[in-house]
Scaffold this motif. Sequence first.
Motif, PDB file in Angstrom:
ATOM      1  N   ALA A  69       0.838  -1.201   0.000  1.00 55.86           N
ATOM      2  CA  ALA A  69       0.000   0.000   0.000  1.00 55.86           C
ATOM      3  C   ALA A  69       0.873   1.251   0.000  1.00 55.86           C
ATOM      4  N   GLY A  73       0.831   3.688  -3.067  1.00 59.95           N
ATOM      5  CA  GLY A  73       0.408   5.032  -2.692  1.00 59.95           C
ATOM      6  C   GLY A  73       1.411   6.089  -3.141  1.00 59.95           C
ATOM      7  N   VAL A  86      -5.690   8.608  -3.380  1.00 64.49           N
ATOM      8  CA  VAL A  86      -4.531   7.851  -2.881  1.00 64.49           C
ATOM      9  C   VAL A  86      -4.951   7.005  -1.678  1.00 64.49           C
ATOM     10  N   SER A  87      -5.750   7.616  -0.815  1.00 64.51           N
ATOM     11  CA  SER A  87      -6.224   6.941   0.379  1.00 64.51           C
ATOM     12  C   SER A  87      -7.053   5.709   0.028  1.00 64.51           C
ATOM     13  N   CYS A  90      -4.895   2.904  -1.421  1.00 65.93           N
ATOM     14  CA  CYS A  90      -4.158   2.182  -0.371  1.00 65.93           C
ATOM     15  C   CYS A  90      -5.070   1.170   0.333  1.00 65.93           C
ATOM     16  N   CYS A  91      -6.294   1.589   0.655  1.00 65.53           N
ATOM     17  CA  CYS A  91      -7.239   0.669   1.309  1.00 65.53           C
ATOM     18  C   CYS A  91      -7.537  -0.524   0.420  1.00 65.53           C
ATOM     19  N   VAL A  94      -4.713  -3.103   0.271  1.00 65.29           N
ATOM     20  CA  VAL A  94      -4.676  -3.967   1.458  1.00 65.29           C
ATOM     21  C   VAL A  94      -5.833  -4.964   1.426  1.00 65.29           C
ATOM     22  N   PHE A  95      -7.013  -4.462   1.095  1.00 68.47           N
ATOM     23  CA  PHE A  95      -8.195  -5.326   1.118  1.00 68.47           C
ATOM     24  C   PHE A  95      -8.041  -6.485   0.139  1.00 68.47           C
TER      25      PHE A  95
ATOM     26  N   ALA B 174      -7.965  -2.928   6.359  1.00 71.21           N
ATOM     27  CA  ALA B 174      -7.932  -2.122   5.132  1.00 71.21           C
ATOM     28  C   ALA B 174      -8.179  -0.649   5.444  1.00 71.21           C
ATOM     29  N   VAL B 177      -5.299   1.823   6.838  1.00 77.94           N
ATOM     30  CA  VAL B 177      -4.255   2.469   6.028  1.00 77.94           C
ATOM     31  C   VAL B 177      -4.756   3.741   5.352  1.00 77.94           C
TER      32      VAL B 177
END
Lengths: 101, 251
Positions: A69, A73, A86-87, A90-91, A94-95, B174, B177
Amino acid sequence: MQHSTWIYILLMILTTNIIRIIPLTLIRGQIKNRFFRSFLYYVPYVTLAVMTFPAIMEATNSPAAGAAALMIGIIAAWFGLGLFPVSVICCMVVFVLEFFI
Amino acid sequence: MGQSRTVVKIMEKSKKKSAYAKGLRDGFPIAMGYFAVAFSLGFMAKKCTLTPIQGFIGSFFTRASAGEYGVYSMVVQDAGYISVVVMSLITNLRYLLMSTALTQKFSPDTPLLKRILVGCCVTDEIFGISIAYPGYLDPRYTFGAFSISTPLWALGTMTGIIAGSVLPTRAVSALSVALYGMFIAIIIPPSKKDRAVCIAVAASFLLSWLTRNLDYIRQLNISSGTITIVLTIVISAAAAIIKPITPAEEV
């Protein structure tokens, strides 16, 4: 002696906000000192960078997903995407990655 | 930036509204991340015997994750009141630096009351986006971000206390971040423009990683808030000595 939880909370609120307010009431004009101006110029970026890494790898279940991420990012921000995109990217990184890791 | 300044001048009348709306928009990802983080804070606060309403009020008016974490853990230990003040001071000392940086971000005619209110809004994230605001900071931008993120921070804490862990951990993972994604979006554009900032950011990453991974520093058991302060002061001072800014680089 049994302390009151409400007084703990009140002290916490007062102390935390007084710290925030003091500089803004004491320093109202432009600072002339060149070193101090330069110092304050770097402070935001340095402090955010310090808080981001390696914390981003500790926030996720899998450190590798956090690292991915961070890298994606950085690339997204480098190409001019703003805070929200961008936020979200990143999520999503990860997800999605944590399905596989 | 120059272009957007011109636009701002043209639309002087709608400026007030748009700064607030912009704050709301940029505050949204912050609020999302806050909810997730506050939720886990609430879970911890519950173990420290806090009630949902205490969690809500404490979080609403304090808005400091590490600071709240530290204080709530003292509630259950029945610690003295003085030590609660000391804990709040140490874990939140970085806000002193952040507010000091913000003093230089106001237009000279900003009234004291607005400066103080902006100061009360300071968190890592709200500070981050406020300092990145083009030109002088319009307080309404900060208020916009505050007004969406603070209720969610407080609600997250309260929900965490009430519900314990109901959000799936994958979703929490998730969402957590989201905050860092924003930090990245704030530090990368100036790093691209100014090589000195780029090097300072790289040094920050490296030193921050080292302090977490070198055994003899880890053994000292320093809180992450303290590490943030020390590294910020050392790296920013070094950068200011090596490459002082020229007036053109300023806001």
